[in-house]
Structures are given as C-alpha cells and as structure tokens.
Design a protein around this motif. Structure first.
Motif, PDB file in Angstrom:
ATOM      1  N   PRO A  34       0.810  -1.221   0.000  1.00 50.81           N
ATOM      2  CA  PRO A  34       0.000   0.000   0.000  1.00 50.81           C
ATOM      3  C   PRO A  34       0.843   1.272   0.000  1.00 50.81           C
ATOM      4  CG  PRO A  34       0.100  -0.896   2.205  1.00 50.81           C
ATOM      5  CD  PRO A  34       0.828  -1.871   1.322  1.00 50.81           C
ATOM      6  N   PHE A  35       2.161   1.121   0.009  1.00 49.24           N
ATOM      7  CA  PHE A  35       3.057   2.251   0.161  1.00 49.24           C
ATOM      8  C   PHE A  35       3.609   2.728  -1.186  1.00 49.24           C
ATOM      9  CE2 PHE A  35       3.946  -0.957   3.571  1.00 49.24           C
ATOM     10  CZ  PHE A  35       3.115  -0.386   4.529  1.00 49.24           C
ATOM     11  N   SER A  36       4.233   3.888  -1.170  1.00 52.92           N
ATOM     12  CA  SER A  36       4.966   4.398  -2.325  1.00 52.92           C
ATOM     13  C   SER A  36       6.451   4.439  -1.979  1.00 52.92           C
ATOM     14  CB  SER A  36       4.484   5.808  -2.694  1.00 52.92           C
ATOM     15  OG  SER A  36       4.842   6.732  -1.680  1.00 52.92           O
ATOM     16  N   ILE A  88       1.496   3.037   8.184  1.00 45.71           N
ATOM     17  CA  ILE A  88       0.373   2.102   8.071  1.00 45.71           C
ATOM     18  C   ILE A  88      -0.928   2.781   8.481  1.00 45.71           C
ATOM     19  CG2 ILE A  88      -0.609  -0.045   8.966  1.00 45.71           C
ATOM     20  CD1 ILE A  88       2.377  -0.961   9.376  1.00 45.71           C
ATOM     21  N   GLU A  89      -0.900   3.493   9.585  1.00 50.83           N
ATOM     22  CA  GLU A  89      -2.127   4.127  10.078  1.00 50.83           C
ATOM     23  C   GLU A  89      -2.562   5.283   9.181  1.00 50.83           C
ATOM     24  OE1 GLU A  89      -2.193   4.830  14.338  1.00 50.83           O
ATOM     25  OE2 GLU A  89      -0.870   3.100  14.641  1.00 50.83           O
ATOM     26  N   ARG A  90      -1.632   5.867   8.453  1.00 50.87           N
ATOM     27  CA  ARG A  90      -2.010   6.890   7.476  1.00 50.87           C
ATOM     28  C   ARG A  90      -2.823   6.273   6.339  1.00 50.87           C
ATOM     29  NH1 ARG A  90       2.696   9.333   7.150  1.00 50.87           N
ATOM     30  NH2 ARG A  90       3.518   8.305   5.289  1.00 50.87           N
ATOM     31  N   HIS A  91      -2.446   5.070   5.935  1.00 54.17           N
ATOM     32  CA  HIS A  91      -3.163   4.380   4.864  1.00 54.17           C
ATOM     33  C   HIS A  91      -4.397   3.646   5.387  1.00 54.17           C
ATOM     34  CE1 HIS A  91      -0.269   4.895   1.513  1.00 54.17           C
ATOM     35  NE2 HIS A  91       0.644   4.936   2.478  1.00 54.17           N
ATOM     36  N   PHE A  92      -4.330   3.169   6.627  1.00 47.75           N
ATOM     37  CA  PHE A  92      -5.417   2.377   7.217  1.00 47.75           C
ATOM     38  C   PHE A  92      -5.685   2.922   8.624  1.00 47.75           C
ATOM     39  CE2 PHE A  92      -2.909  -0.427   4.442  1.00 47.75           C
ATOM     40  CZ  PHE A  92      -3.880  -0.824   3.523  1.00 47.75           C
ATOM     41  N   PRO A  93      -6.511   3.941   8.737  1.00 44.13           N
ATOM     42  CA  PRO A  93      -6.698   4.620  10.025  1.00 44.13           C
ATOM     43  C   PRO A  93      -7.171   3.716  11.167  1.00 44.13           C
ATOM     44  CG  PRO A  93      -7.568   5.959   8.239  1.00 44.13           C
ATOM     45  CD  PRO A  93      -7.224   4.632   7.643  1.00 44.13           C
ATOM     46  N   ASP A  94      -7.876   2.633  10.865  1.00 39.86           N
ATOM     47  CA  ASP A  94      -8.368   1.774  11.950  1.00 39.86           C
ATOM     48  C   ASP A  94      -7.500   0.534  12.155  1.00 39.86           C
ATOM     49  OD1 ASP A  94      -9.061   0.505   9.573  1.00 39.86           O
ATOM     50  OD2 ASP A  94     -11.047  -0.120  10.270  1.00 39.86           O
ATOM     51  N   ALA A  95      -6.331   0.501  11.542  1.00 38.65           N
ATOM     52  CA  ALA A  95      -5.489  -0.697  11.650  1.00 38.65           C
ATOM     53  C   ALA A  95      -5.081  -0.972  13.090  1.00 38.65           C
ATOM     54  CB  ALA A  95      -4.251  -0.552  10.767  1.00 38.65           C
ATOM     55  N   ASP A 129       7.024  -2.225  13.896  1.00 41.49           N
ATOM     56  CA  ASP A 129       7.636  -0.916  14.173  1.00 41.49           C
ATOM     57  C   ASP A 129       8.380  -0.394  12.951  1.00 41.49           C
ATOM     58  OD1 ASP A 129       6.858  -0.742  16.904  1.00 41.49           O
ATOM     59  OD2 ASP A 129       8.459  -2.153  17.420  1.00 41.49           O
ATOM     60  N   ARG A 130       9.002  -1.306  12.217  1.00 42.96           N
ATOM     61  CA  ARG A 130       9.797  -0.945  11.040  1.00 42.96           C
ATOM     62  C   ARG A 130       9.509  -1.930   9.911  1.00 42.96           C
ATOM     63  NH1 ARG A 130      12.880  -0.939  15.341  1.00 42.96           N
ATOM     64  NH2 ARG A 130      13.659  -3.031  14.854  1.00 42.96           N
ATOM     65  N   ILE A 131       9.523  -1.441   8.707  1.00 40.58           N
ATOM     66  CA  ILE A 131       9.501  -2.293   7.520  1.00 40.58           C
ATOM     67  C   ILE A 131      10.750  -1.944   6.724  1.00 40.58           C
ATOM     68  CG2 ILE A 131       8.342  -2.749   5.327  1.00 40.58           C
ATOM     69  CD1 ILE A 131       5.682  -2.388   6.772  1.00 40.58           C
ATOM     70  N   GLU A 132      11.600  -2.931   6.512  1.00 37.06           N
ATOM     71  CA  GLU A 132      12.931  -2.633   5.976  1.00 37.06           C
ATOM     72  C   GLU A 132      13.141  -3.092   4.539  1.00 37.06           C
ATOM     73  OE1 GLU A 132      15.503  -2.278  10.019  1.00 37.06           O
ATOM     74  OE2 GLU A 132      15.206  -4.315   9.262  1.00 37.06           O
ATOM     75  N   ARG A 133      12.139  -3.798   3.979  1.00 37.75           N
ATOM     76  CA  ARG A 133      12.163  -4.090   2.547  1.00 37.75           C
ATOM     77  C   ARG A 133      10.743  -4.285   2.049  1.00 37.75           C
ATOM     78  NH1 ARG A 133      14.718  -8.857   4.710  1.00 37.75           N
ATOM     79  NH2 ARG A 133      13.628 -10.818   4.257  1.00 37.75           N
ATOM     80  N   VAL A 134      10.540  -3.902   0.790  1.00 33.64           N
ATOM     81  CA  VAL A 134       9.209  -3.959   0.177  1.00 33.64           C
ATOM     82  C   VAL A 134       9.340  -4.581  -1.197  1.00 33.64           C
ATOM     83  CG1 VAL A 134       7.261  -2.609  -0.686  1.00 33.64           C
ATOM     84  CG2 VAL A 134       8.436  -1.886   1.410  1.00 33.64           C
ATOM     85  N   TYR A 135       8.536  -5.619  -1.467  1.00 31.48           N
ATOM     86  CA  TYR A 135       8.518  -6.249  -2.792  1.00 31.48           C
ATOM     87  C   TYR A 135       7.455  -5.583  -3.654  1.00 31.48           C
ATOM     88  CZ  TYR A 135      11.157  -9.962  -0.446  1.00 31.48           C
ATOM     89  OH  TYR A 135      12.088 -10.668   0.269  1.00 31.48           O
ATOM     90  N   ASP A 136       7.838  -5.212  -4.860  1.00 34.41           N
ATOM     91  CA  ASP A 136       6.960  -4.459  -5.757  1.00 34.41           C
ATOM     92  C   ASP A 136       6.573  -5.315  -6.964  1.00 34.41           C
ATOM     93  OD1 ASP A 136       5.693  -2.717  -7.438  1.00 34.41           O
ATOM     94  OD2 ASP A 136       7.245  -1.178  -7.401  1.00 34.41           O
ATOM     95  N   PRO A 137       5.311  -5.772  -7.058  1.00 32.03           N
ATOM     96  CA  PRO A 137       4.875  -6.650  -8.149  1.00 32.03           C
ATOM     97  C   PRO A 137       4.230  -5.908  -9.321  1.00 32.03           C
ATOM     98  CG  PRO A 137       3.186  -6.604  -6.482  1.00 32.03           C
ATOM     99  CD  PRO A 137       4.258  -5.639  -6.026  1.00 32.03           C
TER     100      PRO A 137
END
Length: 316
Positions: A228-230, A245-252, A265-273
């Motif tokens: 869901p990120f850029s 995350i809460e910016r994209h999903f306020p009720d998460a 707390d941290r996401i250190e890699r993102v796979y882009d499909p």
C-alpha cells in the motif's frame, strides 16, 4: 495445452494443478512424492525420466514449480540443491526445447534478492524497494545460489532457442510458521507480511497460470501482494512503519489491538509486483486491506496458515 507441472504434490502444486485444469489445460504432475495431481513419481534430476515424461504424455509446455526450499537446508546437503534446483531445471529446459515448446514457467524466489546488507536492515534511503531491477544479486545461502543459477539457465536457453520463459520470483506463501522469526508469530506475522512480502498460495498459483498464458520473450517478475506504500515513504517505513500504516489504514491499530496483534515498528524491505500487473494482467486478490476487512467483519482470515502442513519431500 498439455502441461507438465513439477512439484505437483507440494503446497503450490496442489493449488496450481486445479487452476490449470480450470483454465482448460491437461495437467501431468511430476513429483518425488505421491499426490492427488501427481502421475509420475520421480526427480527432475533424473534426465531420462524427464525426457521420457515429456514425450510419453505429449507435453506442450512446462511449469516448473518443484524445488528444494530454504527450510530444506537443514535436511539436505548442498549437492542435493544443485541436483534438484539446477540440474533438474536444465533437464526440463532442454526437454522443452527438444520438444519445441513455445513457453516455460519457472518458479523462483524473492529470497535470492536478500543479500547480506538487505538482511541486516534498511539502507541509507530507508526500506529497500525490491523490484525486478533490484541488484546486485548476491544470494546468502545454497537455496538462493541454486535458484539464481537456474534463473540464468532460463535466460540463456530462452535466448538461444527463442522459447518464451517467465521467471516468477515469488514472495512468501508457505503455510507453516516461520522457521526463524518468533515475535510476532503465527497469524500476526503472516498478516504483517502482506504489507510488504507475502501473498496467498492461491494468488501465487494464479500468477503461474497468467504467466503460462501471456508470457512473451524472457521476463522476470516479482510476485507478491501489492504494497500500500509508495517509494517516497521508504525512509519513514524504516523508522516509524506504524505511522505510515495508520495513514493508509486509520483503523489498523484498533483492529490489531482487538485481535491482540502488533503492527510492525519498522519495515525494511518492500517487494513491488507492479510489472506482473502491467505485463501479465495479474494482481493478488488478497492484500493487507483484505486482511483488515476480514478483521472488521469477523470473517475467517484469508492467510493460508496451516501449522500442520508437512512438506511431502520430507517423507519421499
């Protein structure tokens, strides 16, 4: 088409075979272990068996999903990975070329992209953004080494023969608990991974069907649920993922608290499909938003979690 599916008794194969049939293909399964969709028992490292199977069943295309995987490192020597993942792939590629097949689908892994520095944490720009152009590739174990070498065999033989080849670097879809991470674990960990590195086995199977039917040339694809990120959020993801995350999903946070789960707390890699969606018309149906929707509604979680799953290769 008459399709040879390797790994037909495994977690992916048992989901992929019915989808291939539903798409109008005739499937012959090859695996070292018996299964509902397996007609030929044996190893892809057995060259004579591979060539005989392709000829005997009139195979027109191959989906090569069979392999030794990362958890198998503790059960098998390095040579077994070379025999199965590398020599087996060469056998299948050469059998396909000899039979004049127009296309070949190879199941690879995002694991081979996880170099030592990636595994150590985020980079200077924040979370590593991992698409098909990510590099250099420097696998950290025999699983990744054997898969990357097999990818290169696919590229070489495609270039020499003109056979269309799709290389699918799949994110996580295994059903059992993680063999290295303990906190969080189970359903919580799997739900978190849909943010950046996981997909359901059913979506992985759908990607293989799409690749078989739409591939042209030789292409590599990252296969994962869409994040869901850029890219512009990469630095913040590495320092305060919950805020992103809460910016994209306020009720998460509220939904997670009700489930007694924790957000990362941290996401250190993102796979882009994104490339798979662009060229194959494939997009995962289950993403992090779908997980939250299930929590809102009190529905069964579509995570594909099965702590009782035992790979048939361990008993073959």
């Amino acid at each position: 088409m008459r399709v040879l599916l390797t790994g037909s008794s495994g977690w992916l194969g048992r989901h992929l075979a019915p989808l291939l049939v539903q798409a109008g293909h005739t499937v012959t399964g090859l695996d070292v272990a018996p299964g509902a969709s397996t007609q030929v028992i044996g190893s892809v490292a057995d060259r004579a068996l591979v060539f005989d199977t392709v000829a005997r069943f009139g195979i027109e295309a191959i989906v090569h999903a069979g392999a030794l995987h990362k958890p198998d490192i503790v059960r098998f020597p390095r040579q077994a990975f070379i025999d199965t993942n590398l020599t087996g792939t060469l056998n299948l590629l050469e059998a396909a070329v000899e039979a004049g097949h127009p296309r070949f689908v190879f199941t690879s892994t995002t694991s081979l992209m996880v170099r030592g520095d990636v595994r150590a944490g985020a980079g200077d720009a924040g979370a590593w953004w991992m698409d098909e152009d990510f590099g250099p590739i420097d696998p950290r174990n025999i699983y990744g080494v054997s898969k990357f070498a097999a990818e290169n065999l696919c590229r070489l033989i495609s270039a020499e023969s003109g056979m269309a080849v799709a290389i699918l670097r799949t994110g996580r879809f295994f059903p059992e608990d993680d063999d290295t991470l303990a906190v969080p674990s189970g359903l919580n960990l799997k739900a978190n991974e849909f943010l950046n590195r996981r997909l359901t086995v059913h979506d992985a199977a759908r990607a293989h069907v799409a690749a078989l039917e739409r591939i042209a040339g030789c292409e590599t694809f990252v296969i994962s649920a869409p994040p869901p990120f850029s890219r512009e959020e990469a630095l913040e993801l590495a320092t305060d993922a919950r805020a992103v995350i809460e910016r994209h999903f306020p009720d998460a946070a509220e939904l997670y608290a009700a489930a007694d789960w924790v957000l990362p707390d941290r996401i250190e890699r993102v796979y882009d499909p994104a490339k798979a969606e662009r060229l194959l018309g494939w997009r995962a149906r289950i993403d992090f938003g779908a997980i939250l929707q299930a929590l809102r509604r009190g529905d069964d979680l579509p995570l594909g979690h099965d702590t009782d799953w035992v790979s048939p290769i361990t008993t073959a």
